[in-house]
Design an enzyme around this catalytic site. Sequence first.
Site, PDB file in Angstrom:
ATOM      1  N   LYS A 195      10.898  45.133  16.449  1.00 27.16           N
ATOM      2  CA  LYS A 195      10.528  45.688  15.144  1.00 27.16           C
ATOM      3  C   LYS A 195      10.840  47.178  15.046  1.00 27.16           C
ATOM      4  O   LYS A 195      10.967  47.711  13.942  1.00 27.16           O
ATOM      5  CB  LYS A 195       9.061  45.393  14.828  1.00 27.16           C
ATOM      6  CG  LYS A 195       8.056  45.801  15.891  1.00 27.16           C
ATOM      7  CD  LYS A 195       7.654  47.264  15.802  1.00 27.16           C
ATOM      8  CE  LYS A 195       6.731  47.634  16.930  1.00 27.16           C
ATOM      9  NZ  LYS A 195       6.411  49.087  16.953  1.00 27.16           N
ATOM     10  N   THR A 252       5.127  48.806  10.902  1.00 30.95           N
ATOM     11  CA  THR A 252       6.102  49.746  11.458  1.00 30.95           C
ATOM     12  C   THR A 252       7.272  49.953  10.505  1.00 30.95           C
ATOM     13  O   THR A 252       7.817  51.052  10.404  1.00 30.95           O
ATOM     14  CB  THR A 252       6.622  49.248  12.817  1.00 30.95           C
ATOM     15  OG1 THR A 252       5.514  48.927  13.653  1.00 30.95           O
ATOM     16  CG2 THR A 252       7.466  50.301  13.505  1.00 30.95           C
TER      17      THR A 252
END
Length: 336
Positions: A195, A252
């Site tokens: 991610k 994120t």
Amino acid sequence: MTKIAVLGAGSWGTALANTAAENGHDVRLWTHNLNQVEEINQQHTNSKYLPHATLVDTLVATNDMFLAIENVEIVLSVVPTKAVREVAKKLATALEEQAHTVILAHATKGLEQGSYKRISEMIAEEVPEAYRSALVVISGPSHAEDVIKHDLTAVSIGSSDESAAKLLQKALSNETFRAYTNHDLLGSELFAALKNIVAIASGALIGLGYGVNAQAALLTRSLVEMRDLGAAMGAKPETLYELAGIGDLIVTGMSPNSRNYRAGLGLGKGKSLQQVTEEMGMVIEGVNTTKAVYDFSKMYHVDMPITSAVYQVLYENKPLRTAVADLMARPLKSED
């Protein structure tokens, strides 16, 4: 009361240590920086990493590894990927001197440069099995800046040892911080690393002037890449759709609290990678992870166009707008 040593007094290590200390546990926070030790112990602040935050006064910092881990049940490593082996070696020496066995957890999101090993693999190579009863990872949507302010947060604690995961779960959970357990250590670590690449791309899109439509498309199509690589490497498919996967990806990939997102934002605004790195003053895990995952995609024969685009921008100096245009001009296909 559980005795816990947290290794690494950056933003995330400090936030996790503070959470456990607030819960009434005996927590020692290790850092090699003596000035940081004095600030935490005397002023109950960590101004470099968590400005304006006040730490609980029962949290004790030390730069002595032996004292940090003495008689603890859990050691939680929260150091940057590049420091994992060095710190793990120091830990192993201290554990050997004390003939001490601990639950060994970490909350670092990255892959080792060169070897492309996961954090638990690195730790397992440096700390003999005789001194660790279990390996555990903390992952999920959790920015330290929000945790320290007691924003509602949920994380995932992954381990093949359910009792170890549950002990850490109990130590960290309270009215604003909720921990879940899972059995997929590999998937939790892999998706936590992947991610960060997406976060760089997401920040870059905003830096270029695109909006939430572009971000939503990016995150959704990135899930496909994460799913396919995870399947090839042995991750459990359900992990992707839980906190360690999509949860971490959302926070994120959408938040300026993410240093990877901020790095992408700077790139999108025309700054060089060197400028961005110098201005951040902190490790941007997604940069090294991009190279590792790009190589993984070739090794496992997984089509990862978004990862490839980020790799080309970071390592081959491809202009960002050209990379975006090329992604949008790929042959049309179904979602399957």
